[in-house]
Design a protein around this motif. Structure first.
Motif, PDB file in Angstrom:
ATOM      1  N   GLY A 136       0.573  -1.149  -0.553  1.00 47.80           N
ATOM      2  CA  GLY A 136       0.087  -0.157   0.029  1.00 47.80           C
ATOM      3  C   GLY A 136       0.782   1.131  -0.039  1.00 47.80           C
ATOM      4  N   TYR A 137      -0.294   1.990  -0.207  1.00 54.46           N
ATOM      5  CA  TYR A 137       0.434   3.650  -0.158  1.00 54.46           C
ATOM      6  C   TYR A 137      -0.137   4.921   0.026  1.00 54.46           C
ATOM      7  CZ  TYR A 137      -1.430   3.319  -4.306  1.00 54.46           C
ATOM      8  OH  TYR A 137      -2.939   3.090  -5.245  1.00 54.46           O
ATOM      9  N   LEU A 138       0.295   6.314   0.297  1.00 54.87           N
ATOM     10  CA  LEU A 138      -0.637   6.608   0.984  1.00 54.87           C
ATOM     11  C   LEU A 138      -0.147   8.255   0.166  1.00 54.87           C
ATOM     12  CD1 LEU A 138       0.214   7.048   4.650  1.00 54.87           C
ATOM     13  CD2 LEU A 138      -1.452   6.241   3.350  1.00 54.87           C
ATOM     14  N   THR A 139      -1.849   9.292  -0.855  1.00 56.78           N
ATOM     15  CA  THR A 139      -1.750   9.712  -1.735  1.00 56.78           C
ATOM     16  C   THR A 139      -1.504  10.871  -0.770  1.00 56.78           C
ATOM     17  OG1 THR A 139      -3.662   9.575  -2.091  1.00 56.78           O
ATOM     18  CG2 THR A 139      -2.800   8.447  -2.881  1.00 56.78           C
ATOM     19  N   ALA A 140      -1.630  11.334   0.214  1.00 57.00           N
ATOM     20  CA  ALA A 140      -1.747  13.122   0.821  1.00 57.00           C
ATOM     21  C   ALA A 140      -0.613  13.115   2.201  1.00 57.00           C
ATOM     22  CB  ALA A 140      -3.533  12.923   1.053  1.00 57.00           C
ATOM     23  N   LYS A 141      -0.466  13.816   2.668  1.00 53.67           N
ATOM     24  CA  LYS A 141       1.225  13.655   3.658  1.00 53.67           C
ATOM     25  C   LYS A 141      -0.205  13.694   4.754  1.00 53.67           C
ATOM     26  CE  LYS A 141       3.234  17.494   2.358  1.00 53.67           C
ATOM     27  NZ  LYS A 141       4.366  18.411   2.703  1.00 53.67           N
ATOM     28  N   SER A 142      -1.678  14.525   4.514  1.00 56.16           N
ATOM     29  CA  SER A 142      -2.216  14.731   6.262  1.00 56.16           C
ATOM     30  C   SER A 142      -3.020  13.105   6.096  1.00 56.16           C
ATOM     31  CB  SER A 142      -3.433  15.376   5.408  1.00 56.16           C
ATOM     32  OG  SER A 142      -4.325  15.149   4.358  1.00 56.16           O
ATOM     33  N   GLN A 143      -2.773  11.701   5.108  1.00 59.51           N
ATOM     34  CA  GLN A 143      -3.059  10.925   5.272  1.00 59.51           C
ATOM     35  C   GLN A 143      -1.924  10.308   6.921  1.00 59.51           C
ATOM     36  OE1 GLN A 143      -2.879   9.259   1.694  1.00 59.51           O
ATOM     37  NE2 GLN A 143      -5.480   8.626   2.341  1.00 59.51           N
ATOM     38  N   ALA A 144      -0.480  10.794   6.990  1.00 60.69           N
ATOM     39  CA  ALA A 144       0.520  10.704   7.591  1.00 60.69           C
ATOM     40  C   ALA A 144       0.246  11.288   8.978  1.00 60.69           C
ATOM     41  CB  ALA A 144       1.538  10.106   6.874  1.00 60.69           C
ATOM     42  N   VAL A 145       0.007  12.525   8.948  1.00 58.80           N
ATOM     43  CA  VAL A 145       0.222  13.667   9.905  1.00 58.80           C
ATOM     44  C   VAL A 145      -0.157  13.315  10.818  1.00 58.80           C
ATOM     45  CG1 VAL A 145       0.456  15.989  10.828  1.00 58.80           C
ATOM     46  CG2 VAL A 145       1.155  15.283   8.029  1.00 58.80           C
ATOM     47  N   GLY A 146       0.547  13.360  12.175  1.00 62.08           N
ATOM     48  CA  GLY A 146       0.479  13.217  13.760  1.00 62.08           C
ATOM     49  C   GLY A 146      -0.040  11.307  14.108  1.00 62.08           C
ATOM     50  N   ARG A 147       0.407  10.800  13.190  1.00 61.49           N
ATOM     51  CA  ARG A 147       1.176   9.335  12.756  1.00 61.49           C
ATOM     52  C   ARG A 147       2.075   9.094  13.456  1.00 61.49           C
ATOM     53  NH1 ARG A 147      -3.779   6.852  10.134  1.00 61.49           N
ATOM     54  NH2 ARG A 147      -3.064   4.935  11.487  1.00 61.49           N
ATOM     55  N   MET A 148       2.168   7.475  14.507  1.00 59.72           N
ATOM     56  CA  MET A 148       3.696   7.324  14.991  1.00 59.72           C
ATOM     57  C   MET A 148       4.027   5.896  14.455  1.00 59.72           C
ATOM     58  SD  MET A 148       3.464   5.847  18.935  1.00 59.72           S
ATOM     59  CE  MET A 148       3.598   4.688  18.366  1.00 59.72           C
ATOM     60  N   LEU A 149       5.641   6.375  13.687  1.00 59.25           N
ATOM     61  CA  LEU A 149       5.626   5.215  12.675  1.00 59.25           C
ATOM     62  C   LEU A 149       6.210   4.255  13.723  1.00 59.25           C
ATOM     63  CD1 LEU A 149       8.613   7.267  11.007  1.00 59.25           C
ATOM     64  CD2 LEU A 149       6.790   6.306  10.497  1.00 59.25           C
TER      65      LEU A 149
END
Length: 228
Positions: A136-149
């Motif tokens: 999978g992948y993400l197409t917008a930075k907002s989908q990852a901002v605030g999340r933890m690696l």
């Protein structure tokens, strides 16, 4: 002269009864392209098809070719398109195709450690071949901002959904606020978290006054909610 014309007529007639390989390949590529566009919106898609063995002859399909996706097939990377003829002389052929789909996806702009909470400045967009992104992948930075690696990533590496988790709002050993709610009344008290948790997770906590261990839901930073 007459015999020559007769032989030519037989040759042309025989050729007309054979389905051209070019038409089969065109049908396979057209179907693969249309299917890929449906599921990969915005991607730059290219499709190529493997040549058909020149020794293979199939009856001409007067009713038109029907393309389909075999059960369990996918329309990206190395794939297969089925071509079926339902005419008087039915046949089915499976054509290997290669589908390349490139799209701008979210990547890390610098090396990031496991447990890091992502900010917009640490993320960017870069074009990648989606066939190599099976997880999978993400197409917008907002989908990852605030999340933890959940794992470390290197600069330029694609940030995939499985690498992300909700940030921890409560940490083990932390002093937290316990909110007990019942019949529309809320009572707050202090306690110590016995485990870490993100929003919505169940966490056990020891009430600092009664020393009783209870379980509640993480509702915010340092807050545990117990609904009666």
């Amino acid at each position: 002269m007459g015999a020559g014309l007769s032989l030519l007529a037989v040759s042309v007639s025989a050729a007309s009864r054979v389905e051209p390989h070019a038409r089969i390949l065109a049908a396979a590529k057209s179907y693969a392209l249309a299917e890929a566009k449906l599921s990969l919106t915005g991607a730059k898609i290219q499709v190529s098809a493997s040549p058909i063995d020149s020794r293979l002859t199939l009856p001409a399909c007067v009713q038109g070719l029907n393309a389909f996706k075999p059960s369990g097939g996918r329309m990206i990377g190395n794939a297969v398109v089925g071509i079926r003829c339902d005419g008087p002389h039915p046949w089915t052929l499976y054509v290997p195709v290669r589908i390349s789909a490139r799209l701008a996806v979210v990547v890390a702009t610098r090396p990031l450690s496991r447990g890091a909470q992502l900010s917009a400045s640490e993320l960017g967009l870069a074009e990648h071949d989606l066939s190599g992104l099976a997880y999978g992948y993400l197409t917008a930075k907002s989908q990852a901002v605030g999340r933890m690696l959940t794992r470390s990533v290197s600069a330029g590496q694609v940030v995939q959904p499985g690498m992300l988790a909700q940030p921890l709002l409560v940490h083990r050993g932390q002093t937290v606020t316990i909110v007990s709610a019942a019949a529309g009344i809320e009572v707050t008290s202090q306690g110590v978290a016995l485990a870490s948790g993100s929003r919505g997770q169940l966490v056990k906590v020891r009430n600092s006054e009664s020393q009783r261990i209870v379980q509640g839901v993480v509702s915010g930073p340092g807050r545990i909610r117990i609904d009666g």
